[in-house]
Design an enzyme around this catalytic site. Sequence first.
Site, PDB file in Angstrom:
ATOM      1  N   TYR A 146     -16.909  19.985 -44.022  1.00  0.00           N
ATOM      2  CA  TYR A 146     -16.479  20.852 -45.114  1.00  0.00           C
ATOM      3  C   TYR A 146     -15.114  20.378 -45.569  1.00  0.00           C
ATOM      4  CZ  TYR A 146     -14.431  22.828 -40.922  1.00  0.00           C
ATOM      5  OH  TYR A 146     -13.780  22.972 -39.734  1.00  0.00           O
ATOM      6  N   HIS A 194     -13.779  17.138 -41.377  1.00  0.00           N
ATOM      7  CA  HIS A 194     -13.106  17.243 -42.672  1.00  0.00           C
ATOM      8  C   HIS A 194     -13.359  16.095 -43.626  1.00  0.00           C
ATOM      9  CE1 HIS A 194     -11.163  20.937 -42.370  1.00  0.00           C
ATOM     10  NE2 HIS A 194     -10.191  20.602 -41.556  1.00  0.00           N
TER      11      HIS A 194
END
Length: 218
Positions: A146, A194
């Site tokens: 994400y 990430h």
Amino acid sequence: MYRCRTCAVVGNSGNLLGSHYGGAYIDNHDFVFRMNKAPVQGYEKDVGSRTTHRIMYPESATHLDNNTHLVLLPFKISFQGYEKDVGSRTTHRIMYPESATHLDNNTHLVLLPFKISCGSPVMVMHPAFMHYVHNAWLHIKSRRSYPSTGFLVLIFAMHICDEVNVFGFGANSKGTWHHYFEKTPKSFKRTGKHSGGIECETVLELHKRRLMDLYTGW
Ligand code: C5P
């Protein structure tokens, strides 16, 4: 009369230390976005002292003073429920609720849930905006990763500000990734969940195209 709105997006990178970006740069923006627990006390010279909005995931919750708006990222997205493939022909329409208009079946609606000048101290970033950043800006296929808080805020700022200046992103001059507020800096790499590599490349590209200005501190 229309006035240019300036925003500072302040990440938590150790490259802020010794930068002297404090008062003259960061604090002079209309909006100053900070993230998670990032402190200002004791670091004013390098990171400034004003915070208009603090953006965080629930687990990073921290005490806020009365002048700071909280922008809550409601959860970390796994994107189940957003199964639909976002191909190159898909377009996204970004709007405030009052501008809602009819969309055809091929268009994703990205709703900006509030106008930033509203009086409420707490705002929630709409999951569809998070999904839009994930798909349209990072082109991430995996549902296990994400966007980082910083990247979400950067794209958000680009949608609501006329001028975006970005501080505290990336490694320091020695290539170390750490936080400016850690007494004994632990270096870490922005990878894992990430998609750090794609984010870095995108940030550099946005800077190159002058869509925002990146201040690296060195
Ligand atoms: O580590 P944390 O998530 O609290 O930092 C907030 C944001 O600052 C990150 O999401 C990232 O975008 C940015 N950051 C960075 N480089 C670092 C530390 C933080 O780009 N060394």
